[in-house]
Design a protein around this motif. Structure first.
Motif, mmCIF file in Angstrom:
data_model
loop_
_atom_site.group_PDB
_atom_site.id
_atom_site.type_symbol
_atom_site.label_atom_id
_atom_site.label_comp_id
_atom_site.label_asym_id
_atom_site.label_seq_id
_atom_site.Cartn_x
_atom_site.Cartn_y
_atom_site.Cartn_z
ATOM 1 N N ASN A 69 0.831 -1.209 0.000
ATOM 2 C CA ASN A 69 0.000 0.000 0.000
ATOM 3 C C ASN A 69 0.864 1.257 0.000
ATOM 4 O OD1 ASN A 69 -2.218 -1.671 0.094
ATOM 5 N ND2 ASN A 69 -2.568 -1.408 2.278
ATOM 6 N N ASP A 70 1.926 1.246 0.807
ATOM 7 C CA ASP A 70 2.822 2.399 0.877
ATOM 8 C C ASP A 70 3.545 2.609 -0.454
ATOM 9 O OD1 ASP A 70 2.071 2.743 3.492
ATOM 10 O OD2 ASP A 70 3.853 1.807 4.344
ATOM 11 N N GLN A 71 3.957 1.510 -1.098
ATOM 12 C CA GLN A 71 4.649 1.612 -2.377
ATOM 13 C C GLN A 71 3.731 2.177 -3.453
ATOM 14 O OE1 GLN A 71 8.116 0.744 -3.272
ATOM 15 N NE2 GLN A 71 7.289 2.177 -4.777
ATOM 16 N N TRP A 72 2.486 1.743 -3.465
ATOM 17 C CA TRP A 72 1.524 2.272 -4.437
ATOM 18 C C TRP A 72 1.284 3.760 -4.199
ATOM 19 C CZ3 TRP A 72 -3.184 4.716 -4.593
ATOM 20 C CH2 TRP A 72 -3.859 4.699 -5.819
ATOM 21 N N ALA A 73 1.127 4.141 -2.937
ATOM 22 C CA ALA A 73 0.892 5.546 -2.611
ATOM 23 C C ALA A 73 2.101 6.409 -2.989
ATOM 24 C CB ALA A 73 0.579 5.697 -1.126
ATOM 25 N N LEU A 74 3.317 5.888 -2.737
ATOM 26 C CA LEU A 74 4.525 6.626 -3.105
ATOM 27 C C LEU A 74 4.609 6.809 -4.620
ATOM 28 C CD1 LEU A 74 7.265 7.890 -2.367
ATOM 29 C CD2 LEU A 74 8.261 5.595 -2.475
#
Length: 256
Positions: free
Chosen positions: A92-97
Motif C-alpha cells: 500500500n505504501d509503495q503504491w501511494a509513493l
C-alpha cells in the motif's frame, strides 16, 4: 483603530519534536545456518511481496478495506498473520509513493509544456528576461509534441489509478540490458537483483515486547524472527521462531 477585516493572530505554540528514529546497523557473526535461514525467508517473503504488490496495483482506485483484508487472508495461509500485515502495508505504501511521484511528474510535464509554449509564441530571436524566457524554434516544436504525448499518457494512467512500479528498482532492471556499461556479470547482476527483491522487514508496534511479534531485538542484541509457515521446520526456538547466532549492536543511540 484596528482593522476588523484583518484576521486575528492566535497564540504561539511549540510543535512537538519527532517521536521516532531510524538507526541502521549490521548483523555480524552469523553462522552458515543463519545465512541460509535469512536467505530462505527473504526469498519466500519477497516472492509474496511481489505478488501482493501486483494485486495492489491491479486494484488501483478500487482499493478498499475489504480488498486489503482479502489480500491479508490469502497471504496469511502461506506466511503468518503478522507477515501478511507487513507485506500488504508495504505494498500500500509503495503504491501511494508511486502515486505521489506520478503527480509530481505530471506537474513537471505541465511546467515544461507551459515554458516551451510561451517561447514558441514569441518572435524568433527575441531575448528573454529573468522572469520570462525568450522566443525560439529549432527542435522545440517537436519537443512540445513529445511532452504533450507523455502528459496525455500520464493523465490517462492517473485517472485509471495505474502506476509503474519495479520491485528491485528500475535502474537495476535497465542494467540487465547493458551489463558491460554497468560493469556487472550476469551472475553478479542476478545476485543483486534477487537480493533487492527480498522482503524481510516489519514496523514496530507500541506495547509489544522487544519491538513486535515478527522481528524482535532484545536489549542484549539478540535477534529472533517469526518464521513463515512453510519454513517453520527451520525453527530453533519455541513458537516457530528462529534466533540468530550473531548479535546486533547499535553504536549510535544504543542506550535508547
Amino acid at each position: 483603530m484596528a482593522d476588523s477585516r484583518l484576521r486575528s493572530i492566535e497564540a504561539s505554540f511549540v510543535a512537538l519534536g519527532p517521536s521516532g528514529v531510524a538507526i541502521r546497523t549490521r548483523l555480524k557473526g552469523l553462522t552458515s545456518e543463519d545465512d541460509e535461514v535469512l536467505r530462505a525467508m527473504g526469498a519466500h517473503l519477497g516472492c509474496l511481496a511481489s505478488k501482493d504488490l501486483r494485486r495492489r496495483c491491479a486494484d488501483g482506485l478500487a482499493h478498499s478495506t475489504d480488498t486489503w483484508a482479502e489480500r491479508k487472508r490469502d497471504l496469511t495461509q502461506v506466511s503468518s498473520s503478522r507477515w501478511a500485515g507487513s507485506i500488504t502495508k508495504a505494498s500500500n505504501d509503495q503504491w501511494a509513493l508511486s502515486r505521489r511521484a506520478q503527480f509530481a511528474h505530471i506537474q513537471g510535464l505541465e511546467a515544461g509544456i507551459a515554458t516551451i509554449a510561451h517561447r514558441l509564441s514569441l518572435p524568433v530571436g527575441e531575448k528573454g528576461t529573468k522572469r520570462s524566457a525568450g522566443g525560439y524554434r529549432f527542435a522545440k516544436t517537436r519537443r512540445l509534441q513529445v511532452l504533450t504525448d507523455r502528459l496525455t499518457k500520464e493523465r490517462t494512467d492517473r485517472e485509471a489509478g495505474r502506476v509503474r512500479v519495479v520491485r528491485g528498482g528500475k535502474k537495476l532492471a535497465r542494467n540487465r540490458h547493458d551489463l558491460e556499461a554497468a560493469q556487472l556479470s550476469k551472475r553478479q547482476w542476478r545476485k543483486r537483483w534477487e537480493a533487492e527483491r527480498w522482503f524481510l522487514s516489519a514496523d514496530g508496534e507500541s506495547g509489544k515486547r522487544f519491538g513486535n511479534e515478527t522481528i524482535r531485538v532484545t536489549p542484549g542484541g539478540e535477534v529472533s524472527l517469526k518464521l513463515p509457515a512453510p519454513l517453520a521446520y527451520l525453527a530453533n526456538a519455541r513458537h516457530g521462531r528462529y534466533v540468530l547466532e550473531g548479535a546486533v549492536v547499535f553504536h549510535h543511540r544504543g542506550a535508547e
